[in-house]
Design a protein around this motif. Structure first.
Motif, PDB file in Angstrom:
ATOM      1  N   LEU A  99      19.398  21.544   1.709  1.00  0.00           N
ATOM      2  CA  LEU A  99      19.754  19.996   2.454  1.00  0.00           C
ATOM      3  C   LEU A  99      21.077  19.402   1.837  1.00  0.00           C
ATOM      4  CD1 LEU A  99      16.146  18.609   2.155  1.00  0.00           C
ATOM      5  CD2 LEU A  99      17.212  19.285   4.167  1.00  0.00           C
ATOM      6  N   ALA A 100      21.519  19.631   0.830  1.00  0.00           N
ATOM      7  CA  ALA A 100      22.516  19.185   0.533  1.00  0.00           C
ATOM      8  C   ALA A 100      23.774  19.747   0.897  1.00  0.00           C
ATOM      9  CB  ALA A 100      22.571  19.276  -0.867  1.00  0.00           C
ATOM     10  N   GLU A 101      23.744  20.990   1.094  1.00  0.00           N
ATOM     11  CA  GLU A 101      24.840  21.899   1.661  1.00  0.00           C
ATOM     12  C   GLU A 101      24.757  21.499   3.154  1.00  0.00           C
ATOM     13  OE1 GLU A 101      24.366  25.970   0.894  1.00  0.00           O
ATOM     14  OE2 GLU A 101      24.074  25.771  -1.218  1.00  0.00           O
ATOM     15  N   LEU A 102      23.904  21.621   4.017  1.00  0.00           N
ATOM     16  CA  LEU A 102      23.748  21.126   5.342  1.00  0.00           C
ATOM     17  C   LEU A 102      24.227  19.826   5.848  1.00  0.00           C
ATOM     18  CD1 LEU A 102      20.607  23.003   6.627  1.00  0.00           C
ATOM     19  CD2 LEU A 102      23.068  23.979   6.928  1.00  0.00           C
ATOM     20  N   ALA A 103      24.034  18.983   4.782  1.00  0.00           N
ATOM     21  CA  ALA A 103      24.495  17.467   5.042  1.00  0.00           C
ATOM     22  C   ALA A 103      25.615  16.999   4.323  1.00  0.00           C
ATOM     23  CB  ALA A 103      23.227  16.526   4.456  1.00  0.00           C
ATOM     24  N   HIS A 104      26.337  18.348   3.740  1.00  0.00           N
ATOM     25  CA  HIS A 104      27.736  17.886   3.130  1.00  0.00           C
ATOM     26  C   HIS A 104      27.610  17.254   2.095  1.00  0.00           C
ATOM     27  CE1 HIS A 104      28.806  20.176   6.799  1.00  0.00           C
ATOM     28  NE2 HIS A 104      28.581  19.353   7.363  1.00  0.00           N
ATOM     29  N   PRO A 142      21.615  22.040  19.701  1.00  0.00           N
ATOM     30  CA  PRO A 142      21.530  21.376  18.340  1.00  0.00           C
ATOM     31  C   PRO A 142      22.312  20.154  17.981  1.00  0.00           C
ATOM     32  CG  PRO A 142      22.777  23.335  18.248  1.00  0.00           C
ATOM     33  CD  PRO A 142      22.436  23.381  19.722  1.00  0.00           C
ATOM     34  N   HIS A 143      21.865  19.421  17.051  1.00  0.00           N
ATOM     35  CA  HIS A 143      22.472  18.369  16.629  1.00  0.00           C
ATOM     36  C   HIS A 143      24.058  18.804  15.955  1.00  0.00           C
ATOM     37  CE1 HIS A 143      23.988  14.630  14.472  1.00  0.00           C
ATOM     38  NE2 HIS A 143      22.724  14.016  15.017  1.00  0.00           N
ATOM     39  N   PRO A 144      24.962  18.334  16.530  1.00  0.00           N
ATOM     40  CA  PRO A 144      26.293  18.751  15.658  1.00  0.00           C
ATOM     41  C   PRO A 144      26.362  18.266  14.465  1.00  0.00           C
ATOM     42  CG  PRO A 144      26.553  16.911  17.436  1.00  0.00           C
ATOM     43  CD  PRO A 144      25.326  16.975  17.669  1.00  0.00           C
ATOM     44  N   SER A 159      22.007  14.016  -2.601  1.00  0.00           N
ATOM     45  CA  SER A 159      21.120  14.471  -1.484  1.00  0.00           C
ATOM     46  C   SER A 159      19.493  13.858  -2.100  1.00  0.00           C
ATOM     47  CB  SER A 159      20.902  15.707  -1.145  1.00  0.00           C
ATOM     48  OG  SER A 159      19.844  16.074  -0.289  1.00  0.00           O
ATOM     49  N   LEU A 160      19.199  14.249  -3.299  1.00  0.00           N
ATOM     50  CA  LEU A 160      17.913  13.818  -3.931  1.00  0.00           C
ATOM     51  C   LEU A 160      17.839  12.560  -4.054  1.00  0.00           C
ATOM     52  CD1 LEU A 160      15.463  15.520  -4.823  1.00  0.00           C
ATOM     53  CD2 LEU A 160      16.240  15.306  -7.162  1.00  0.00           C
ATOM     54  N   ARG A 161      18.688  11.814  -4.488  1.00  0.00           N
ATOM     55  CA  ARG A 161      18.918  10.278  -4.419  1.00  0.00           C
ATOM     56  C   ARG A 161      18.736   9.618  -3.239  1.00  0.00           C
ATOM     57  NH1 ARG A 161      23.377   9.189  -4.706  1.00  0.00           N
ATOM     58  NH2 ARG A 161      24.201   7.738  -3.925  1.00  0.00           N
ATOM     59  N   ARG A 162      19.409  10.016  -2.092  1.00  0.00           N
ATOM     60  CA  ARG A 162      19.030   9.376  -0.728  1.00  0.00           C
ATOM     61  C   ARG A 162      17.845   9.759  -0.162  1.00  0.00           C
ATOM     62  NH1 ARG A 162      23.990   8.222   2.284  1.00  0.00           N
ATOM     63  NH2 ARG A 162      25.676   8.077   1.187  1.00  0.00           N
ATOM     64  N   ILE A 163      17.317  10.985  -0.337  1.00  0.00           N
ATOM     65  CA  ILE A 163      16.014  11.176   0.232  1.00  0.00           C
ATOM     66  C   ILE A 163      14.997  10.341  -0.572  1.00  0.00           C
ATOM     67  CG2 ILE A 163      14.238  12.933   0.550  1.00  0.00           C
ATOM     68  CD1 ILE A 163      16.415  15.094   0.697  1.00  0.00           C
ATOM     69  N   LYS A 164      14.879  10.272  -1.726  1.00  0.00           N
ATOM     70  CA  LYS A 164      14.021   9.213  -2.587  1.00  0.00           C
ATOM     71  C   LYS A 164      14.162   7.789  -1.945  1.00  0.00           C
ATOM     72  CE  LYS A 164      12.577   7.941  -7.250  1.00  0.00           C
ATOM     73  NZ  LYS A 164      12.765   8.058  -8.559  1.00  0.00           N
ATOM     74  N   LEU A 197      20.509  13.514   6.859  1.00  0.00           N
ATOM     75  CA  LEU A 197      19.457  14.032   6.071  1.00  0.00           C
ATOM     76  C   LEU A 197      18.081  13.823   6.911  1.00  0.00           C
ATOM     77  CD1 LEU A 197      20.442  12.782   2.499  1.00  0.00           C
ATOM     78  CD2 LEU A 197      19.965  15.083   3.106  1.00  0.00           C
ATOM     79  N   LEU A 198      17.867  12.849   7.445  1.00  0.00           N
ATOM     80  CA  LEU A 198      16.689  12.419   8.213  1.00  0.00           C
ATOM     81  C   LEU A 198      16.595  13.573   9.243  1.00  0.00           C
ATOM     82  CD1 LEU A 198      16.580   8.611   8.587  1.00  0.00           C
ATOM     83  CD2 LEU A 198      15.041  10.046   7.259  1.00  0.00           C
ATOM     84  N   ASP A 199      17.667  13.815   9.908  1.00  0.00           N
ATOM     85  CA  ASP A 199      17.610  14.756  11.038  1.00  0.00           C
ATOM     86  C   ASP A 199      17.212  16.145  10.506  1.00  0.00           C
ATOM     87  OD1 ASP A 199      17.762  15.152  13.829  1.00  0.00           O
ATOM     88  OD2 ASP A 199      19.691  16.377  13.396  1.00  0.00           O
ATOM     89  N   LEU A 200      17.722  16.443   9.446  1.00  0.00           N
ATOM     90  CA  LEU A 200      17.583  17.810   8.914  1.00  0.00           C
ATOM     91  C   LEU A 200      15.964  17.922   8.359  1.00  0.00           C
ATOM     92  CD1 LEU A 200      20.752  18.272   6.830  1.00  0.00           C
ATOM     93  CD2 LEU A 200      20.075  19.948   8.757  1.00  0.00           C
ATOM     94  N   LEU A 201      15.779  16.837   7.905  1.00  0.00           N
ATOM     95  CA  LEU A 201      14.331  16.773   7.089  1.00  0.00           C
ATOM     96  C   LEU A 201      13.138  16.981   8.325  1.00  0.00           C
ATOM     97  CD1 LEU A 201      14.402  14.228   4.317  1.00  0.00           C
ATOM     98  CD2 LEU A 201      14.005  16.726   4.117  1.00  0.00           C
ATOM     99  N   GLN A 202      13.560  16.092   9.629  1.00  0.00           N
ATOM    100  CA  GLN A 202      12.503  16.314  10.461  1.00  0.00           C
ATOM    101  C   GLN A 202      12.550  17.492  11.266  1.00  0.00           C
ATOM    102  OE1 GLN A 202      12.587  13.172  13.713  1.00  0.00           O
ATOM    103  NE2 GLN A 202      14.895  13.494  13.797  1.00  0.00           N
ATOM    104  N   ASN A 203      13.561  18.355  10.957  1.00  0.00           N
ATOM    105  CA  ASN A 203      13.544  19.838  11.815  1.00  0.00           C
ATOM    106  C   ASN A 203      12.817  20.502  10.616  1.00  0.00           C
ATOM    107  OD1 ASN A 203      14.334  21.412  13.900  1.00  0.00           O
ATOM    108  ND2 ASN A 203      16.075  22.353  12.486  1.00  0.00           N
ATOM    109  N   ASP A 204      12.918  20.638   9.429  1.00  0.00           N
ATOM    110  CA  ASP A 204      12.367  21.594   8.665  1.00  0.00           C
ATOM    111  C   ASP A 204      12.257  20.691   7.157  1.00  0.00           C
ATOM    112  OD1 ASP A 204      11.487  23.569   6.966  1.00  0.00           O
ATOM    113  OD2 ASP A 204      12.959  25.000   7.476  1.00  0.00           O
ATOM    114  N   ALA A 205      11.173  20.465   6.777  1.00  0.00           N
ATOM    115  CA  ALA A 205      11.170  19.304   5.389  1.00  0.00           C
ATOM    116  C   ALA A 205      10.719  20.664   4.160  1.00  0.00           C
ATOM    117  CB  ALA A 205       9.960  18.435   5.701  1.00  0.00           C
ATOM    118  N   ALA A 206      10.664  21.948   4.621  1.00  0.00           N
ATOM    119  CA  ALA A 206      10.291  22.585   3.648  1.00  0.00           C
ATOM    120  C   ALA A 206      11.732  23.204   2.895  1.00  0.00           C
ATOM    121  CB  ALA A 206       9.580  23.841   3.937  1.00  0.00           C
TER     122      ALA A 206
END
Length: 174
Positions: free
Chosen positions: A28-33, A166-168, A39-44, A13-22
């Motif tokens: 984000l949830a789909e990409l982070a599996h 890219p990050h695998p 996803s929302l709980r973890r980001i909070k 999640l951190l990697d995805l957010l720092q690449n594109d936080a929009a």
């Protein structure tokens, strides 16, 4: 300081957010599996832990140049006369509020600080130098390097993936 524990899903999640936080939480949830609520709980949680300081838009200097001018970026080495903790902190407190100072690093060995500053032009840099360095009694030496071209700018932190490409994607979280 509070002990912080994060796992591979948090790192994804951190990697995805720092690449594109929009991105939307759904994306984000789909990409982070992860599921969207997870996803929302973890980001909070990552925000509350201070691992996510803030989310900003990165502007394109080249696209803004026709509108605002190219400006002048300088990397400035500062050496202080006295380097006690109090003097180092006082210098930081002196330069950090200035909007032209984009980054400030306390470094060793060599100079005491390296600043990245951005001004409209050379006269504006001169005004900054007089305001922040020349008039500051504890500054012994100032050495400025002016950027001719920005070859790379990437604010992302490497999170367990080194090298090109890219990050695998990681395995799905539990």
């Amino acid at each position: 300081m509070e002990e912080i524990n994060i796992d591979e899903a948090d790192l994804r999640l951190l990697d995805l957010l720092q690449n594109d936080a929009a991105r939307s939480n759904q994306t984000l949830a789909e990409l982070a599996h992860l599921s969207p609520p997870t996803s929302l709980r973890r980001i909070k949680r990552l925000r509350s832990l201070g691992l996510i300081e803030r989310e900003v838009a990165l502007l394109s200097p080249d696209r803004l140049a026709p509108l605002l001018g190219h400006g002048l970026t300088a990397l400035v080495e500062i050496t202080l006369e006295r380097q006690g903790a109090e003097q180092l902190e006082a210098f930081e407190a002196h330069v950090l509020p200035d909007r032209a100072v984009q980054q400030c690093y306390r470094v060793s060995p060599g100079p005491d600080f390296v600043l990245v500053v951005h001004t409209a032009d050379m006269p504006a840099y001169l005004a900054l130098a007089q305001r922040l360095f020349t008039g500051y009694a504890n500054v012994r030496n100032v050495k400025a390097f002016f950027s001719l071209k920005r070859a790379k700018f990437d604010p992302r932190l490497p999170l367990g993936h080194n090298g090109p490409g890219p990050h695998p994607p990681g395995p799905p979280a539990r």
